[in-house]
Design a protein around this motif. Sequence first.
Motif, PDB file in Angstrom:
ATOM      1  N   GLY A 125       0.828  -1.209   0.000  1.00 22.46           N
ATOM      2  CA  GLY A 125       0.000   0.000   0.000  1.00 22.46           C
ATOM      3  C   GLY A 125       0.857   1.252   0.000  1.00 22.46           C
ATOM      4  N   ALA A 126       1.949   1.221   0.769  1.00 22.91           N
ATOM      5  CA  ALA A 126       2.835   2.390   0.835  1.00 22.91           C
ATOM      6  C   ALA A 126       3.406   2.688  -0.553  1.00 22.91           C
ATOM      7  CB  ALA A 126       3.956   2.136   1.838  1.00 22.91           C
ATOM      8  N   LEU A 127       3.817   1.641  -1.269  1.00 21.90           N
ATOM      9  CA  LEU A 127       4.365   1.856  -2.618  1.00 21.90           C
ATOM     10  C   LEU A 127       3.299   2.413  -3.555  1.00 21.90           C
ATOM     11  CD1 LEU A 127       6.708  -1.231  -3.156  1.00 21.90           C
ATOM     12  CD2 LEU A 127       7.339   1.127  -2.703  1.00 21.90           C
ATOM     13  N   CYS A 128       2.072   1.912  -3.427  1.00 18.28           N
ATOM     14  CA  CYS A 128       0.990   2.435  -4.269  1.00 18.28           C
ATOM     15  C   CYS A 128       0.731   3.907  -3.944  1.00 18.28           C
ATOM     16  CB  CYS A 128      -0.288   1.625  -4.075  1.00 18.28           C
ATOM     17  SG  CYS A 128      -0.148  -0.060  -4.680  1.00 18.28           S
ATOM     18  N   GLY A 129       0.800   4.239  -2.646  1.00 22.07           N
ATOM     19  CA  GLY A 129       0.641   5.643  -2.243  1.00 22.07           C
ATOM     20  C   GLY A 129       1.705   6.516  -2.892  1.00 22.07           C
ATOM     21  N   MET A 130       2.935   6.017  -2.895  1.00 26.41           N
ATOM     22  CA  MET A 130       4.030   6.785  -3.510  1.00 26.41           C
ATOM     23  C   MET A 130       3.803   6.922  -5.009  1.00 26.41           C
ATOM     24  SD  MET A 130       7.214   5.139  -1.401  1.00 26.41           S
ATOM     25  CE  MET A 130       8.556   5.977  -2.208  1.00 26.41           C
ATOM     26  N   ALA A 131       3.261   5.866  -5.622  1.00 23.12           N
ATOM     27  CA  ALA A 131       2.959   5.935  -7.055  1.00 23.12           C
ATOM     28  C   ALA A 131       2.014   7.093  -7.342  1.00 23.12           C
ATOM     29  CB  ALA A 131       2.337   4.621  -7.517  1.00 23.12           C
ATOM     30  N   GLY A 132       0.997   7.234  -6.497  1.00 25.42           N
ATOM     31  CA  GLY A 132       0.054   8.336  -6.676  1.00 25.42           C
ATOM     32  C   GLY A 132       0.724   9.681  -6.475  1.00 25.42           C
ATOM     33  N   ALA A 133       1.605   9.743  -5.452  1.00 24.05           N
ATOM     34  CA  ALA A 133       2.271  11.006  -5.153  1.00 24.05           C
ATOM     35  C   ALA A 133       3.176  11.427  -6.297  1.00 24.05           C
ATOM     36  CB  ALA A 133       3.069  10.887  -3.855  1.00 24.05           C
ATOM     37  N   TYR A 134       3.769  10.455  -6.997  1.00 24.38           N
ATOM     38  CA  TYR A 134       4.631  10.851  -8.116  1.00 24.38           C
ATOM     39  C   TYR A 134       3.829  11.647  -9.137  1.00 24.38           C
ATOM     40  CZ  TYR A 134       8.171  10.880 -11.689  1.00 24.38           C
ATOM     41  OH  TYR A 134       9.094  11.320 -12.613  1.00 24.38           O
ATOM     42  N   LEU A 135       2.588  11.236  -9.332  1.00 25.95           N
ATOM     43  CA  LEU A 135       1.729  11.953 -10.280  1.00 25.95           C
ATOM     44  C   LEU A 135       1.395  13.354  -9.780  1.00 25.95           C
ATOM     45  CD1 LEU A 135      -0.706   9.091 -11.244  1.00 25.95           C
ATOM     46  CD2 LEU A 135       0.848  10.285 -12.789  1.00 25.95           C
ATOM     47  N   SER A 136       0.913  13.430  -8.531  1.00 22.47           N
ATOM     48  CA  SER A 136       0.374  14.716  -8.068  1.00 22.47           C
ATOM     49  C   SER A 136       1.475  15.690  -7.671  1.00 22.47           C
ATOM     50  CB  SER A 136      -0.589  14.501  -6.896  1.00 22.47           C
ATOM     51  OG  SER A 136       0.090  13.992  -5.777  1.00 22.47           O
ATOM     52  N   VAL A 137       2.615  15.165  -7.193  1.00 24.01           N
ATOM     53  CA  VAL A 137       3.655  16.055  -6.673  1.00 24.01           C
ATOM     54  C   VAL A 137       4.720  16.359  -7.721  1.00 24.01           C
ATOM     55  CG1 VAL A 137       5.432  16.326  -4.890  1.00 24.01           C
ATOM     56  CG2 VAL A 137       3.282  15.198  -4.327  1.00 24.01           C
ATOM     57  N   VAL A 138       5.124  15.357  -8.498  1.00 31.06           N
ATOM     58  CA  VAL A 138       6.265  15.548  -9.403  1.00 31.06           C
ATOM     59  C   VAL A 138       5.829  15.711 -10.858  1.00 31.06           C
ATOM     60  CG1 VAL A 138       8.481  14.608 -10.145  1.00 31.06           C
ATOM     61  CG2 VAL A 138       7.626  14.103  -7.859  1.00 31.06           C
ATOM     62  N   ASP A 139       4.997  14.801 -11.333  1.00 26.29           N
ATOM     63  CA  ASP A 139       4.729  14.742 -12.763  1.00 26.29           C
ATOM     64  C   ASP A 139       3.799  15.858 -13.215  1.00 26.29           C
ATOM     65  OD1 ASP A 139       4.870  13.824 -15.305  1.00 26.29           O
ATOM     66  OD2 ASP A 139       3.633  12.045 -15.023  1.00 26.29           O
TER      67      ASP A 139
END
Lengths: 306, 354
Positions: free
Chosen positions: A197-211
């Motif tokens: 779940g933590a990795l999936c959370g980070m996956a989402g954050a890559y979209l909203s924060v970085v990409d």
Amino acid sequence: MTSFLFAMIIAGTPLLFATLGEMLTEKSGNLNLGVEGMMLIGAVAGFGMGFYTGSGIIAILGAAVAGALGALIYAFLTVSLRANQVVSGLALTIFGTGIASFVGTLFIGQKMPDRVIDSFAKVKIPLLSDLPFIGPILFRHDYFVYIGYIMAICLGIYFYKTRFGLNLIAISENPSAADASGIHVNLYKYIHILFGGALCGMAGAYLSVVDVPQWQDNITAGRGWIAIALVIFVKWNPIMALFGAYLFGGLSIIGFRLQHLSISQNLLDVLPYAVTIIVLILSSIRKSKEDAPPKGLGVPYFREDR
Amino acid sequence: MRMVKRTDMTSKKAAVIRILSIIFAFLLTSIFIGALGHNPMNVYLSMVEGAFGSAHRIRDTLTITIPLVVTSIGIMIAFKMKFWNIGAEGQIIVGALAASYLALNYNHLPKMVLLPAMFLAGFIGGGLWALIPAFFKVQFGTNETIFTLMMNYVALKWVTYLQYGPWKDPGSLGFPKIANFMDSAIMPKLFGVHIGWVIAIFLVIIIAIMMNYSKAGYEIAVVGESMDTAKYAGMNVKKVILSALFISGGIAGIVGMMQASAVNQTLSTQVAAGYGYTAIITAWLSGLKAVIIIPVSLLFAIMIKGGSFIQTAYQIPQSAAGILQSVILFFVIGSEFFIQYKLVRNSVMEKEVA
């Protein structure tokens, strides 16, 4: 060409994190269809954390914790209460979509502060970035991308070279045998579901924060589901996940690149989904023993029924 | 403490546990609403008021209930076989697409001919869309969950393409929309609500009878319980799955036809409006029983319509209704444990054994 391959890595990074997260979960014998939901929870938590604290690291950590909390609901339902895994995962996706959209109303039209964006500036890795051809494609990214490389390699070592990895195979293939040999099955399941779940959370954050870095409703746009298919595609192998994720990253952006070819953008947008379907079919046709999913996948484990 | 399988569970007790779990879900959500600074009781009451406060609102709520009921019925058939069809959204869209093709191209036909033709087209369109993943499931064991879901996106992009391209209304001054249907393609109303409600009730009755009293329903139940038993009993499992999925998707396709014809009166990317996903919850919460689907769908329609009302009344985002729905689902899924198991203290167990 180089610029396309470079962009492909960026587009593939959220897919990579989500694929690895779901892989961790499935390796412990649980099928979590809540990836999309956990990604959205992570995306909104990461955006919020970055927005209010101005720190990139806190944004990532916040997203990881939020993703793990989402997974905790799923773990409690499926491991402790032995609920149906398919329905619990679907419920988690619906929940995550609702939470992200609800909390996200605070951020509509907001941009990520420059401080956070700067903390994800591109970093050239000395020596490696000067390698011909692959250097500019692979080693001139933000450090989130590098965490992805490292994560895939670490998980490869974890699954294939450590005792824990062996235990996981035992749990996902035959949980009662694993239990009999003294492995704490439920503890393993909890830990791997939460980390997944933590990795999936980070996956989402890559979209909203970085990409992107701007808040949009439903920012993941089905990537969580593609990640679940990718786990099958790469045969539960984290190193293969690198290739699978970047390949699909490429498919998702190819539409922009081919605009001049007078093919409708809307038709090209079908590509990642259509290819996912083809991949699913192909991997179910070439059914060899190695490619098969873990035997215990999706089956709840009742110690009392042993 | 250890868990023991219950043997003393009656269906009455099970119903009490399920209803209690829904109440707990509302209590938990109340804390959440309270934390936002609203009185939860007032919020719930205004949701009900938003759903039933006027004749107009009642009509709206019923208009939302119809697609939920019908889609849930379709999903139920697949879920009974443990075929996780989460592609109802796409099946709705393709059903709408097929019906709209007739509505846009054959609108000179009389209503009595065109509407039944659209109905049939919707059924076949949705059915075929579900048949594709079902075929690969029975042939190669392809994972149907992801397959059906991906088909949703393919369907959506297909309609997007038509709406922005070949089917764009030339009279819309460049605005990307498909032409409105002529009157001959629009379903009539009965008591102020489109006649989809009659179709919905009719379908519930037919499917309830089919599932409980027909050979087909029995075969579906056996395949869902155990594939091996079904094979051993000499059933043609592949045929059962394929025909059940065609009906499951076809019923979702009917929803698409009704939404396009009666509600939107055109085809657009918004035609399924998430009903395909919400109906997964309502089908599951109904315990996969056709008759229970009606009250559960009504409850959800109240939450959807009421949710949009509290958005204006309390500035609570509409997604709050989605959260409430998923919390209810979490609680009901979790409550199944207490229906099947009970916790017993170890000492008591030992005494019983002795």
